[in-house]
Design a protein around this motif. Structure first.
Motif, PDB file in Angstrom:
ATOM      1  N   ASP A   1      47.932  32.470  36.457  1.00 49.41           N
ATOM      2  CA  ASP A   1      47.171  32.711  37.676  1.00 49.41           C
ATOM      3  C   ASP A   1      47.689  33.935  38.431  1.00 49.41           C
ATOM      4  O   ASP A   1      48.188  34.872  37.806  1.00 49.41           O
ATOM      5  CB  ASP A   1      47.086  31.454  38.551  1.00 49.41           C
ATOM      6  CG  ASP A   1      48.436  30.900  38.970  1.00 49.41           C
ATOM      7  OD1 ASP A   1      48.677  29.721  38.697  1.00 49.41           O
ATOM      8  OD2 ASP A   1      49.238  31.650  39.550  1.00 49.41           O
TER       9      ASP A   1
ATOM     10  N   PHE B   1      46.812  34.978  44.536  1.00 52.85           N
ATOM     11  CA  PHE B   1      45.748  34.321  45.300  1.00 52.85           C
ATOM     12  C   PHE B   1      46.071  32.856  45.560  1.00 52.85           C
ATOM     13  O   PHE B   1      45.752  32.307  46.623  1.00 52.85           O
ATOM     14  CB  PHE B   1      44.415  34.435  44.559  1.00 52.85           C
ATOM     15  CG  PHE B   1      43.289  33.677  45.213  1.00 52.85           C
ATOM     16  CD1 PHE B   1      42.516  34.271  46.202  1.00 52.85           C
ATOM     17  CD2 PHE B   1      43.016  32.356  44.863  1.00 52.85           C
ATOM     18  CE1 PHE B   1      41.491  33.565  46.826  1.00 52.85           C
ATOM     19  CE2 PHE B   1      42.000  31.647  45.479  1.00 52.85           C
ATOM     20  CZ  PHE B   1      41.237  32.262  46.465  1.00 52.85           C
ATOM     21  N   PHE B   2      46.687  32.191  44.579  1.00 52.35           N
ATOM     22  CA  PHE B   2      46.926  30.760  44.681  1.00 52.35           C
ATOM     23  C   PHE B   2      47.922  30.402  45.783  1.00 52.35           C
ATOM     24  O   PHE B   2      48.024  29.239  46.170  1.00 52.35           O
ATOM     25  CB  PHE B   2      47.390  30.206  43.334  1.00 52.35           C
ATOM     26  CG  PHE B   2      46.255  30.001  42.371  1.00 52.35           C
ATOM     27  CD1 PHE B   2      45.703  28.754  42.182  1.00 52.35           C
ATOM     28  CD2 PHE B   2      45.715  31.073  41.679  1.00 52.35           C
ATOM     29  CE1 PHE B   2      44.629  28.563  41.323  1.00 52.35           C
ATOM     30  CE2 PHE B   2      44.642  30.900  40.820  1.00 52.35           C
ATOM     31  CZ  PHE B   2      44.094  29.648  40.644  1.00 52.35           C
TER      32      PHE B   2
ATOM     33  N   ASN C   1      36.926  31.986  36.436  1.00 48.75           N
ATOM     34  CA  ASN C   1      37.755  32.132  37.625  1.00 48.75           C
ATOM     35  C   ASN C   1      38.278  33.574  37.717  1.00 48.75           C
ATOM     36  O   ASN C   1      39.063  34.001  36.870  1.00 48.75           O
ATOM     37  CB  ASN C   1      38.939  31.161  37.570  1.00 48.75           C
ATOM     38  CG  ASN C   1      39.605  30.992  38.920  1.00 48.75           C
ATOM     39  OD1 ASN C   1      39.597  31.896  39.739  1.00 48.75           O
ATOM     40  ND2 ASN C   1      40.195  29.834  39.131  1.00 48.75           N
TER      41      ASN C   1
ATOM     42  N   VAL D   1      40.470  34.875  39.574  1.00 51.19           N
ATOM     43  CA  VAL D   1      41.875  35.019  39.957  1.00 51.19           C
ATOM     44  C   VAL D   1      42.798  34.205  39.045  1.00 51.19           C
ATOM     45  O   VAL D   1      43.958  33.970  39.367  1.00 51.19           O
ATOM     46  CB  VAL D   1      42.089  34.607  41.433  1.00 51.19           C
ATOM     47  CG1 VAL D   1      41.468  35.633  42.365  1.00 51.19           C
ATOM     48  CG2 VAL D   1      41.537  33.216  41.711  1.00 51.19           C
ATOM     49  N   LYS D   2      42.291  33.809  37.893  1.00 48.27           N
ATOM     50  CA  LYS D   2      43.090  33.042  36.934  1.00 48.27           C
ATOM     51  C   LYS D   2      42.547  33.262  35.532  1.00 48.27           C
ATOM     52  O   LYS D   2      41.329  33.324  35.340  1.00 48.27           O
ATOM     53  CB  LYS D   2      43.035  31.551  37.289  1.00 48.27           C
ATOM     54  CG  LYS D   2      43.874  30.628  36.406  1.00 48.27           C
ATOM     55  CD  LYS D   2      43.745  29.187  36.879  1.00 48.27           C
ATOM     56  CE  LYS D   2      44.507  28.218  35.979  1.00 48.27           C
ATOM     57  NZ  LYS D   2      45.966  28.397  36.092  1.00 48.27           N
TER      58      LYS D   2
ATOM     59  N   ILE E   1      45.665  24.472  46.590  1.00 47.90           N
ATOM     60  CA  ILE E   1      44.342  24.968  46.976  1.00 47.90           C
ATOM     61  C   ILE E   1      43.818  24.249  48.224  1.00 47.90           C
ATOM     62  O   ILE E   1      43.768  23.025  48.277  1.00 47.90           O
ATOM     63  CB  ILE E   1      43.339  24.793  45.823  1.00 47.90           C
ATOM     64  CG1 ILE E   1      43.782  25.591  44.594  1.00 47.90           C
ATOM     65  CG2 ILE E   1      41.947  25.244  46.247  1.00 47.90           C
ATOM     66  CD1 ILE E   1      42.896  25.417  43.386  1.00 47.90           C
TER      67      ILE E   1
ATOM     68  N   GLN F   1      40.338  28.303  50.461  1.00 44.03           N
ATOM     69  CA  GLN F   1      40.671  28.989  49.208  1.00 44.03           C
ATOM     70  C   GLN F   1      39.649  28.693  48.121  1.00 44.03           C
ATOM     71  O   GLN F   1      39.283  29.574  47.342  1.00 44.03           O
ATOM     72  CB  GLN F   1      42.044  28.545  48.720  1.00 44.03           C
ATOM     73  CG  GLN F   1      43.191  29.447  49.128  1.00 44.03           C
ATOM     74  CD  GLN F   1      44.493  28.884  48.621  1.00 44.03           C
ATOM     75  OE1 GLN F   1      44.898  27.800  49.021  1.00 44.03           O
ATOM     76  NE2 GLN F   1      45.148  29.611  47.754  1.00 44.03           N
TER      77      GLN F   1
ATOM     78  N   ASP G   1      36.769  30.865  48.701  1.00 43.98           N
ATOM     79  CA  ASP G   1      37.097  32.270  48.471  1.00 43.98           C
ATOM     80  C   ASP G   1      37.368  32.587  46.997  1.00 43.98           C
ATOM     81  O   ASP G   1      37.342  33.750  46.597  1.00 43.98           O
ATOM     82  CB  ASP G   1      38.323  32.671  49.297  1.00 43.98           C
ATOM     83  CG  ASP G   1      38.050  32.648  50.791  1.00 43.98           C
ATOM     84  OD1 ASP G   1      36.859  32.647  51.172  1.00 43.98           O
ATOM     85  OD2 ASP G   1      39.025  32.630  51.575  1.00 43.98           O
ATOM     86  N   MET G   2      37.616  31.559  46.213  1.00 43.63           N
ATOM     87  CA  MET G   2      37.922  31.746  44.796  1.00 43.63           C
ATOM     88  C   MET G   2      36.706  32.250  44.017  1.00 43.63           C
ATOM     89  O   MET G   2      36.845  32.968  43.029  1.00 43.63           O
ATOM     90  CB  MET G   2      38.422  30.422  44.214  1.00 43.63           C
ATOM     91  CG  MET G   2      39.012  30.514  42.826  1.00 43.63           C
ATOM     92  SD  MET G   2      39.584  28.883  42.265  1.00 43.63           S
ATOM     93  CE  MET G   2      40.966  28.589  43.348  1.00 43.63           C
TER      94      MET G   2
ATOM     95  N   TYR H   1      34.701  30.629  42.050  1.00 46.84           N
ATOM     96  CA  TYR H   1      34.663  30.099  40.687  1.00 46.84           C
ATOM     97  C   TYR H   1      33.213  29.959  40.239  1.00 46.84           C
ATOM     98  O   TYR H   1      32.359  29.455  40.977  1.00 46.84           O
ATOM     99  CB  TYR H   1      35.364  28.743  40.655  1.00 46.84           C
ATOM    100  CG  TYR H   1      35.493  28.133  39.283  1.00 46.84           C
ATOM    101  CD1 TYR H   1      36.591  28.411  38.482  1.00 46.84           C
ATOM    102  CD2 TYR H   1      34.513  27.277  38.782  1.00 46.84           C
ATOM    103  CE1 TYR H   1      36.718  27.852  37.215  1.00 46.84           C
ATOM    104  CE2 TYR H   1      34.631  26.706  37.527  1.00 46.84           C
ATOM    105  CZ  TYR H   1      35.731  27.002  36.755  1.00 46.84           C
ATOM    106  OH  TYR H   1      35.846  26.443  35.507  1.00 46.84           O
TER     107      TYR H   1
END
Length: 345
Positions: free
Chosen positions: A92, A95-96, A220, A222-223, A301, A305, A308-309, A311
């Motif tokens: 990841d 961001f997390f 995702n 950010v991952k 999370i 978040q 904002d992710m 997904y």
């Protein structure tokens, strides 16, 4: 005479204030310059972020999947009494740790959230097959630790998952440098099958074959879509190092904050319990009950978040448990416990 004395006193006070402000600015600039330099060397080039934020120094790059993967420093324009250094988990990105870092920043602390080598990239295949990847992670922890001294008087270190394991290994190697350790889903014990396979001769070669051409694009932003098997074996090396140091009676005497879910099937809770049992300092344990069914990656999370992710939920079909991110229902209480820990220590 009184007027002259008052004028001189005001002048000296102003000079002292300006001098202190300049020194504070220089201290932060030193940290920012070094932070940017680290990522310029790794990523090849850096650039301004698309949406710069107040009191945030972020390092964006075209080599990253997007600005959400960028490392950042949340600051107050001057060194604070405490500075917190955080590292993310395997596959990841920084961001997390957004909600955790943001909460600490609101408490008045400077917070550094680093990007570990091999992460957040458009192309991570070479990095995820690098035999020196774990050592590159370790060097990143050391480099960030060095620059953090310019951001606060007392340093605290921690992280999520793999980031927590690296932070733990560092404080065991460098006792006394940090005033406290914070672990969120700390990766100090994996499934026994994974740990056993890591010690099988030739398994790293097999892992590279299993990973194939490592893909970074997925639902995702950010991952990465999956954890690199080879990188996971590098993590096992870090975990083994932590256990060996504890077995050697390495002195661990500092306040530790731990947040972990009983339902975590990725990093087993016994790992952090073993660490706390070996710690001579005070432990603060935020243990999430099995009934809450909080998955490993979901512990950090928040509801914000999750939104904002961004997904990609389209055409999901049938999904495996824990494969789609969810907000931790006890996230607010967890953050409050972590802040209490910092304020008390």
């Amino acid at each position: 005479m009184k007027s002259l004395f008052t004028t001189l006193l005001l002048g000296l006070t102003l000079a002292f204030y300006v001098s202190g402000s300049v020194l504070n600015a220089q201290s932060l600039d030193t940290a920012f310059d070094r932070f940017a330099q680290i990522y310029q060397q790794e990523l090849g080039s850096t650039q301004g972020c698309q949406e710069p934020k107040l009191q945030e120094f972020a390092v964006c790059s075209s080599a990253l999947r997007g600005d959400g993967n960028a490392p950042y420093i949340l600051h107050h324009g001057k060194p604070t009494d405490k500075v917190i250094v955080l590292f993310h988990g395997l596959s990841d990105s920084p961001f997390f740790l957004r909600s955790i870092a943001g909460a600490f920043h609101l408490e008045g602390y400077n917070v550094v959230v680093a990007l570990l080598p091999g992460h957040g990239l458009l192309n991570a295949d070479a990095d995820m097959q690098d035999s020196e990847l774990a050592n590159r992670w370790r060097k990143r922890v050391a480099d960030i630790s060095e620059l953090a001294i310019n951001l606060g008087d007392s340093k605290y270190i921690g992280g999520f998952s793999t980031g927590g394991a690296l932070a733990t290994e560092y404080v065991l190697k460098q006792p006394g440098e940090y005033k406290g350790l914070l672990l969120f889903s700390g990766a100090l014990r994996l499934d026994s099958t994974v740990e056993t396979l890591a010690n099988v001769w030739g398994m790293r070669w097999v892992a590279k074959l299993m990973d194939g051409d490592y893909q970074t694009a997925g639902r995702n932003p950010v991952k990465y879509p999956k954890v690199s098997t080879y990188a996971a074996l590098q993590l096992v090396d870090v975990i083994s190092s932590v256990r060996e140091k504890i077995k050697q009676k390495s002195v661990l005497n500092l306040p530790i904050f731990v947040a972990h879910s009983q339902a975590d099937a990725t990093t087993l809770i016994q790992g952090v319990k073993d660490l706390m049992a070996a710690n001579q300092g005070q432990n603060k344990f935020f243990e999430i009950p099995l009934s809450e069914n909080v998955c490993h990656a979901d512990l950090v999370i928040s509801d914000t978040q999750l939104q904002d992710m961004h997904y990609d939920m389209s055409n999901l079909g049938e999904v495996e448990a824990c494969s789609v991110p969810q907000a931790n229902p006890l996230h607010t209480a967890m953050i409050a416990a972590a802040i209490t820990y910092l304020n008390e220590n």
